[in-house]
Each structure stands twice: as structure tokens, then as C-alpha cells.
Design an enzyme around this catalytic site. Structure first.
Site: not given
Ligand code: TYM
Length: 332
Positions: A114, A196, A199
Site C-alpha cells: 500500500k 489476488k 478491490k
């Protein structure tokens, strides 16, 4: 009667939820709610570690609650609440911060990912994310935490922090265990099956959102990356794309992976991908309709959140009281 064990999980009300969130988390919760004392929260305090539009965040909070209920999470059986409604989360997080080392947080995979994606805003909250998550879980003395594979590391650190605190004082926190689905703990990106499904993706064709309409879902599956062979076989190492699709199909069509393999034996990739898309679309359409219906009833949603917050605050307050006592906070 034996006391029921406690289970805790949460989802952030950010972006659009994907079928990964559904399969890795919500679907798993459905079976568990029958046998455990469940707390399922809407992690809006975690959400703000990445910039959010305030109006959107408010909207998504209710939408996520409506989704929980639409998926079959029963507010009569489970405690459904919004994280920021229970101030003990922030309070315990502060205490646990003093039992967590900066180096440990810097090494967290999700923090590193992130930070790279939001280089303009590597804030303290982003780094502290796992400690807040530990506070969530430990406040409720949860034995089990059903999450997807990507949360394994955060769960480990929650266990470490609990043990550290228990060793420094006396047993205070239940040391939680993760519960991971045998099938579906990690749904991968349709365009890059080595990653993965997320979102917050750069390539929206790789993720199937729970809000996608039928045509979009089927189009995304038709474009899914497979391989240059032609056999439909579960082999994540050598056939990551096909294996991911088999996993998705098995969950959405309620079949085992072996049954899915047998069903598509000898058939082509085109037909297979279309069938996976149909299975997902068939399952999501009624969920979307139910979510919209529930979302229109604000009063009902608010009443769930009000009683959820009260119940959660009672349980969390007991733990926080014990913690404050042990660390020597003078009580009046
Ligand atoms: P979030 O919102 O990022 O993810 C919610 C849940 O979805 C799972 N998940 C997946 N499962 C399978 N395949 C995927 N591609 C996939 N993507 C996401 C996640 O593992 C998670 O279970 N930090 C948590 C929220 C949280 C929490 C907690 C969870 C806050 N406090 C306390 C448990 C206990 C998170 O990842 O949210």
C-alpha cells in the site's frame, strides 16, 4: 450447555467489493454464524488509512451492512456494527501500540504494497493498520477469525501482540486463530492470476465486483486469462488461470473442484469460461436485488447498527476495563 466460542471478522467499506471478498469472507461467515457467537464489523476506521470521499464512505458503510444482510448474515444471531461506533477500538489500539515494534510494522507485506501504491500518503494509520486490527479481535476475546489468505500475516501479529501482553501481565486476551477456507481463501485476478483479486485494481477487467451486472460479469469471464493448453484441470502451479476459474465455479455452482473438473472434462476453454460467468451472474443477481431492497429501508439498517453498537460496546468495554487495570491506569 457449553459456552459458544466467539468469532470476529470485518470488511472495509471501501471501493466495490469483489467476488474475492464474498468467497474469502462473507460466504464463510454464513455457515459459522450457526455455531459461534459472531461479531462482524464494518471497518471504517481501517478504511480511512487510504483517502476516502466522506459522502462515499458514509454511503458504502450502509451498503456493506445491506450486503451482509442480503447475503444471509442474520442480525438476530450476529452482532453487526460499525467500528467507529465503539470507541474501545481506538483506545485499545493505543495501548497495543506500546506493545508493537516499528520494525515489525515496516515488514508487513500489505503495508509495503500500500505504501508503494499510495506513495503520496504513507500515513501513520496505514502503518498502524495491523495494530487496530489486533485491537478489534482482542477486544471481543475471539477464538476464531475467518479471513482470506491475504490477512494471514495480520492475524499472526495479532497473536504475537496478545501473547506479549499476556506474558507481560497475566492472561488477559484470548489468542485468536485464523479460519481459512479450504477452497477460495484466495481468489486471483482474472487478467493476472498470479495476483489476488483486489478491490483497488488498476485493471478493472481483472476483478469481478459484487455490483457488476450480468453482461459485465460474463464479458470479464470470457476475457479471463487461461493458458496455451486445452485441459481443464486443477493445478494452481502450472495452470493458475484455469485453477482460479475452477475454484470460482466450484464456489458459485456449489460443487467440489473435482466435480467441476469432471463436468468440463473434454470441453473447450470458451465454453468453460462462459459457464463460470453464468454461474457467478446467477448467484449475484438475487443478492444485488436483495441488497437494493434492504438498502431502501434506512430505519431498519439504523436499528441493526444501534443495537449492534450497544452490544459490541458492552463486550469491548469489559476487556478494555481489564486492560486499563492491568497496565496501571488509575480508575475512578
Ligand atoms: P478487506 O476489506 O480488505 O477484505 C475483507 C475480507 O475479504 C478477504 N479477501 C479475499 N479473500 C479471497 N480472495 C481474495 N481475492 C480476497 N480479497 C480480500 C480478506 O482476506 C478479508 O477477509 N483488514 C481486514 C478487515 C479487518 C478485519 C479486522 C478482519 C479489520 N479488522 C479484524 C478480521 C478481523 C481486510 O482485509 O479487509
Amino acid at each position: 450447555m457449553e459456552e459458544r466460542k466467539t468469532l470476529y471478522s470485518a470488511i472495509q467499506p471501501t471501493n466495490n467489493l469483489t467476488i474475492g471478498n464474498y468467497v474469502g469472507a462473507i460466504k464463510n461467515w454464513l455457515n459459522l454464524q450457526e455455531n459461534y457467537d459472531c461479531y462482524f464489523s464494518i471497518a471504517n476506521m481501517h478504511a480511512i488509512t487510504v483517502r476516502q470521499d466522506p459522502a462515499e464512505l458514509r454511503k458504502k458503510t450502509l451498503a456493506l451492512l445491506a450486503l451482509y444482510v442480503a447475503c444471509g448474515i442474520d442480525p438476530e444471531k450476529c452482532c453487526l456494527y460499525v467500528q467507529s461506533h465503539v470507541s474501545a477500538h481506538a483506545e485499545l489500539c493505543w495501548v497495543l501500540n506500546t506493545f508493537t515494534y516499528v520494525g515489525e510494522m515496516e515488514r508487513m507485506t500489505q503495508f509495503k504494497d500500500k505504501s508503494a501504491r499510495h506513495a503520496e500518503n504513507v500515513n501513520m494509520g496505514l502503518m498502524d493498520y495491523p495494530v487496530l486490527m489486533a485491537a478489534d479481535i482482542l477486544l471481543y476475546q475471539a477464538q476464531y477469525v475467518p479471513v482470506g489468505e491475504d490477512q494471514r500475516q495480520h492475524l499472526e501479529i495479532a497473536r504475537d501482540i496478545a501473547q506479549r501482553f499476556n506474558n507481560a501481565f497475566s492472561p488477559t486476551f484470548t489468542v485468536p486463530e485464523g479460519l481459512f477456507m479450504k477452497v477460495g481463501a484466495k481468489i486471483n485476478d482474472l487478467q493476472d492470476p498470479s495476483k489476488k483479486m483486489s478491490k483497488s485494481v488498476e485493471n478493472p477487467n481483472g476483478s469481478v465486483f459484487l455490483s457488476d451486472d450480468r453482461d459485465t460479469i460474463i464479458r470479464k469471464f470470457k476475457r479471463a486469462v487461461t493458458d496455451s493448453q486445452s485441459t481443464i484441470r486443477f493445478d494452481p502451479e502450472n495452470k493458475p488461470g484455469v485453477s482460479n476459474l475452477l475454484t470460482i465455479y466450484s464456489v458459485f455452482a456449489d460443487k467440489s473442484v473435482e466435480e467441476a473438473e469432471a463436468e468440463f472434462d473434454g470441453r473447450g476453454y470458451g465454453e468453460f469460461k462462459a459457464a463460470v460467468g453464468e454461474a457467478v451472474a446467477d448467484k449475484l443477481a438475487p443478492l444485488q436485488a436483495e441488497q437494493a431492497r434492504i438498502l431502501a429501508d434506512r430505519q431498519y439498517l439504523d436499528s441493526i447498527l444501534k443495537s449492534g453498537a450497544e452490544r459490541a460496546a458492552r463486550t469491548a468495554g469489559k476487556t478494555l476495563f481489564k486492560v486499563y487495570k492491568k497496565i496501571g491506569f488509575y480508575q475512578i
